[in-house]
Write a protein that holds these residues in place. Structure first.
Motif, PDB file in Angstrom:
ATOM      1  N   GLU A   1      19.304  47.562  23.616  1.00  0.00           N
ATOM      2  CA  GLU A   1      20.036  49.232  24.585  1.00  0.00           C
ATOM      3  C   GLU A   1      19.522  48.690  26.363  1.00  0.00           C
ATOM      4  O   GLU A   1      18.115  48.272  26.627  1.00  0.00           O
ATOM      5  N   ALA A   2      20.256  49.059  26.854  1.00  0.00           N
ATOM      6  CA  ALA A   2      19.884  48.696  28.650  1.00  0.00           C
ATOM      7  C   ALA A   2      19.878  49.661  29.630  1.00  0.00           C
ATOM      8  O   ALA A   2      21.251  50.452  29.320  1.00  0.00           O
ATOM      9  N   ASP A   3      19.948  48.911  31.054  1.00  0.00           N
ATOM     10  CA  ASP A   3      20.441  49.915  31.775  1.00  0.00           C
ATOM     11  C   ASP A   3      21.570  49.489  32.509  1.00  0.00           C
ATOM     12  O   ASP A   3      21.766  48.421  32.846  1.00  0.00           O
ATOM     13  N   SER A   4      22.277  50.176  32.740  1.00  0.00           N
ATOM     14  CA  SER A   4      23.450  49.813  33.158  1.00  0.00           C
ATOM     15  C   SER A   4      23.720  49.573  35.382  1.00  0.00           C
ATOM     16  O   SER A   4      24.802  48.723  35.415  1.00  0.00           O
ATOM     17  N   GLY A   5      23.100  49.760  35.533  1.00  0.00           N
ATOM     18  CA  GLY A   5      22.831  49.288  36.885  1.00  0.00           C
ATOM     19  C   GLY A   5      23.617  49.684  37.886  1.00  0.00           C
ATOM     20  O   GLY A   5      24.524  50.633  37.842  1.00  0.00           O
TER      21      GLY A   5
ATOM     22  N   GLU B   1      22.691  44.643  26.443  1.00  0.00           N
ATOM     23  CA  GLU B   1      22.037  43.438  26.853  1.00  0.00           C
ATOM     24  C   GLU B   1      21.943  42.506  25.513  1.00  0.00           C
ATOM     25  O   GLU B   1      21.646  42.942  24.507  1.00  0.00           O
ATOM     26  N   PHE B   2      22.619  41.297  25.610  1.00  0.00           N
ATOM     27  CA  PHE B   2      22.252  40.411  24.720  1.00  0.00           C
ATOM     28  C   PHE B   2      21.130  39.149  25.248  1.00  0.00           C
ATOM     29  O   PHE B   2      21.329  38.774  25.642  1.00  0.00           O
ATOM     30  N   MET B   3      20.033  39.282  24.365  1.00  0.00           N
ATOM     31  CA  MET B   3      18.556  38.170  24.928  1.00  0.00           C
ATOM     32  C   MET B   3      18.537  37.298  24.082  1.00  0.00           C
ATOM     33  O   MET B   3      19.208  37.030  22.783  1.00  0.00           O
ATOM     34  N   VAL B   4      18.355  36.446  24.803  1.00  0.00           N
ATOM     35  CA  VAL B   4      17.468  34.949  23.887  1.00  0.00           C
ATOM     36  C   VAL B   4      15.845  35.220  24.330  1.00  0.00           C
ATOM     37  O   VAL B   4      16.028  35.218  25.414  1.00  0.00           O
ATOM     38  N   THR B   5      15.215  35.563  23.147  1.00  0.00           N
ATOM     39  CA  THR B   5      13.922  34.852  23.472  1.00  0.00           C
ATOM     40  C   THR B   5      13.653  33.991  23.950  1.00  0.00           C
ATOM     41  O   THR B   5      14.275  32.458  23.252  1.00  0.00           O
TER      42      THR B   5
ATOM     43  N   ALA C   1      15.072  47.503  23.556  1.00  0.00           N
ATOM     44  CA  ALA C   1      15.364  47.807  24.770  1.00  0.00           C
ATOM     45  C   ALA C   1      14.877  47.190  26.080  1.00  0.00           C
ATOM     46  O   ALA C   1      13.683  46.448  25.683  1.00  0.00           O
ATOM     47  N   ASN C   2      15.354  46.612  26.610  1.00  0.00           N
ATOM     48  CA  ASN C   2      15.206  46.670  28.026  1.00  0.00           C
ATOM     49  C   ASN C   2      13.756  47.026  28.500  1.00  0.00           C
ATOM     50  O   ASN C   2      13.651  48.617  28.193  1.00  0.00           O
TER      51      ASN C   2
END
Length: 570
Positions: free
Chosen positions: A196-200, A209-213, A231-232
């Protein structure tokens, strides 16, 4: 490609300006070159990898019903003023003036342009859904470019925009894109997590968001290993705990000489920090804000900024706080005409201790709604490691990551603004329901290196490797070696297998170091020693072990290894 002819040079030393692993390795491998802060040239090897990434993206966008277009980089600034998002992007929006004194923007994204475009061509519900995408250069005036290709001012992005008749249609488009993104990362050989992410500044109803660790990632991810919630940190929710019922008590002042911090006051009064009120002072635009939160929590400024719908938010200065008659160290939400924003953590309990706004004094039994009122009450708290998961009650953990994709449910606000309407079956005019979806190509390339490297260099995933094979010819001044290496190179090319051929007259150490640094998935070593043993060495970059393969069998063995590694990512 012969390495002797390749444009670009490797370097042994780690560049001093490079902070992240991907930045260091891309510079050392001669794959990118910085023109100025946040602006890079892609050298031949990196560009081959980027093109493979773009090919995979196109495959998945087309499979999900996308149609590729291209839209102008130069955009009339009036579009941004009309949408109201120019203020949200602020100084990140590049602006320029043409010879006729018209102000233009260099597109950081294309929601305005594509919505204006849709307004010209979408007329009926029969025209929906539409899914339009492009792969194009974007420009943002980042204040602090860093991490090589991770945060830059000029970058290549795939951006898609969907237009649907209703929220149900948007959900279908949104889920198609989420699945397409998962396919892209898998096919690129990356492990990515959806959060889950902030829309900014993009805005909209919801985003992921799609995150690569990666250890050097610029984003903090809060996650629960129990239920999979992630989530972010700017968006993360958490369980703030239940509080036992209390009897309201009258407010009273108590002396707290020399005690100003939450910890000092709580210890002095024999209270838990969760029984305290913390006041943090901000300025949103020109408005003074008092954020009130439980003493054991911290204000999440992104949540607060979004709640206020503020273009800018900053901490108030000591002078601004004093002008409001607030005593630092004994600050109170009681008795002020400033706008108070309360965290929802303080709603479930009463009888808090907070400042009395008198130096050396605090007030006991402060109650929201009785002693002070809040303009808004909402979640403005930052989740952190050790907090309880809002879903399952498990313990939240933290890792760092690089954002490689972002998807948004925009809703109708842009369609309404630009007149992107359609006629429904009953003849009514309705605004299109929009979504937008972005992938940064350079970020994805950098993230692949962050996830796939060792202390010697890059380990490219096969699907996006510049070349699948690196041929190391040792002692190339030896006729027998030269003949065998040239034959292998020619045979691979004839079989349609692209290879990077190190045909230079260099020492074995230099050649092996460069091969490890450049990181092609398969290495073939041709030397007098291997030929005397009846073949050449075949080795995966990710493994230490090697096989001795006859020269005549090398094409079939290489093809088998390529297929094996491609299938793992399919």
């Amino acid at each position: 490609m012969r390495l002797s002819q390749l444009f670009g040079k490797t370097q042994r030393e780690i560049p001093g300006e490079a902070e992240t692993i991907s930045h260091q390795l891309l510079l050392r491998a001669g794959m990118i070159n910085q023109l100025t802060a946040g602006i890079y040239s892609y050298m031949p090897l990196a560009w081959r990898s980027a093109k493979k990434i773009m090919d995979i993206i196109r495959d998945e966008m087309d499979a999900a019903g996308g149609q590729e277009i291209t839209m102008p980089v130069l955009q009339p600034v009036e579009l941004w003023e009309k949408s109201g998002r120019g203020a949200a992007f602020g100084a990140n929006l590049f602006r320029l003036t043409d010879r006729k004194d018209r102000v233009l923007a260099l597109g950081p994204t294309h929601e305005e342009v594509v919505t204006d475009l849709a307004a010209h061509y979408i007329q009926s519900y029969r025209d929906l859904p539409q899914r339009l995408y492009q792969i194009q250069t974007k420009l943002r005036d980042e204040p602090r470019p860093r991490g090589g290709l991770v945060r830059v001012r000029e970058f290549i992005m795939k951006d898609m925009y969907t237009f649907d008749a209703d929220d149900a249609g948007l959900e279908v488009s949104y889920q198609k894109m989420v699945q397409a993104y998962k396919n892209i990362y898998r096919r690129c050989g990356l492990k990515a997590m959806v959060i889950e992410a902030d829309s900014g500044a993009i805005g909209g109803k919801a985003s992921h968001e799609f995150m690569v660790t990666a250890e050097t990632g610029e984003d903090e991810i809060i996650f629960c290993s129990g239920c999979g919630y992630a989530a972010n940190v700017e968006k993360a929710r958490f369980n703030k705990g239940e509080v036992a019922e209390q009897v309201p008590l009258p407010i009273e002042n108590v002396a707290t000489p020399g005690k100003e911090s939450i910890e000092d006051i709580a210890g002095f009064l024999n209270l838990a920090p969760s029984q305290m009120l913390k006041c943090v002072f901000y300025v949103a635009g020109k408005e003074f804000i008092i954020a009130v939160i439980r003493g054991d929590l911290d204000v999440n400024e992104v949540k607060l900024k979004n709640l206020l719908k503020a273009a800018e938010l900053r901490l108030a200065t000591a002078e601004e706080v004093a002008e409001k008659g607030i005593i630092a160290g004994s600050a109170s939400p009681v008795g002020h005409d400033a706008k108070v924003i309360a965290d929802d953590s303080i709603v479930s309990s009463i009888n808090y201790v907070g400042g009395a706004n008198i130096a050396g004094w605090h007030a006991k039994n402060i109650i929201l709604g009785r002693d002070f009122n809040a303009y808004k009450t909402a979640d403005i708290a930052s989740a952190r490691v050790g907090s309880k998961c809002a879903r399952c009650g498990g313990i939240l953990e933290s890792t760092r990551g690089i954002e490689v994709g972002h998807v948004f449910k925009l809703g109708t606000f842009l369609a309404e603004t630009f007149g992107a309407n359609f006629t429904d079956p009953e003849g009514n005019q309705k605004p299109c329901v929009m979504g937008c979806y972005g992938i940064g190509v350079g970020r994805l390339l950098a993230a692949a290196i962050e996830q796939n490297h060792d202390d010697k260099g890059i380990i490219w995933p096969m699907p996006i490797a510049p070349y699948p094979v690196h041929i190391c010819g040792l002692s190339m001044d030896n006729d027998k070696v030269k003949q065998a290496a040239e034959k292998i190179y020619a045979d691979l090319c004839a079989a349609g297998i692209k290879a990077l051929f190190d045909d230079r007259i260099e020492s074995p150490g230099v050649k092996f170091n460069d091969a490890d640094l450049l990181g092609m998935p398969i290495r073939i070593t041709v030397s007098p020693r291997t030929l005397d043993k009846g073949g050449v060495e075949l080795k995966k970059r990710s493994e230490k072990a090697f096989m001795l393969i006859p020269v005549d069998n090398i094409v079939s063995e290489v093809r088998h290894l390529i297929q094996e590694q491609m299938q793992m990512a399919a």
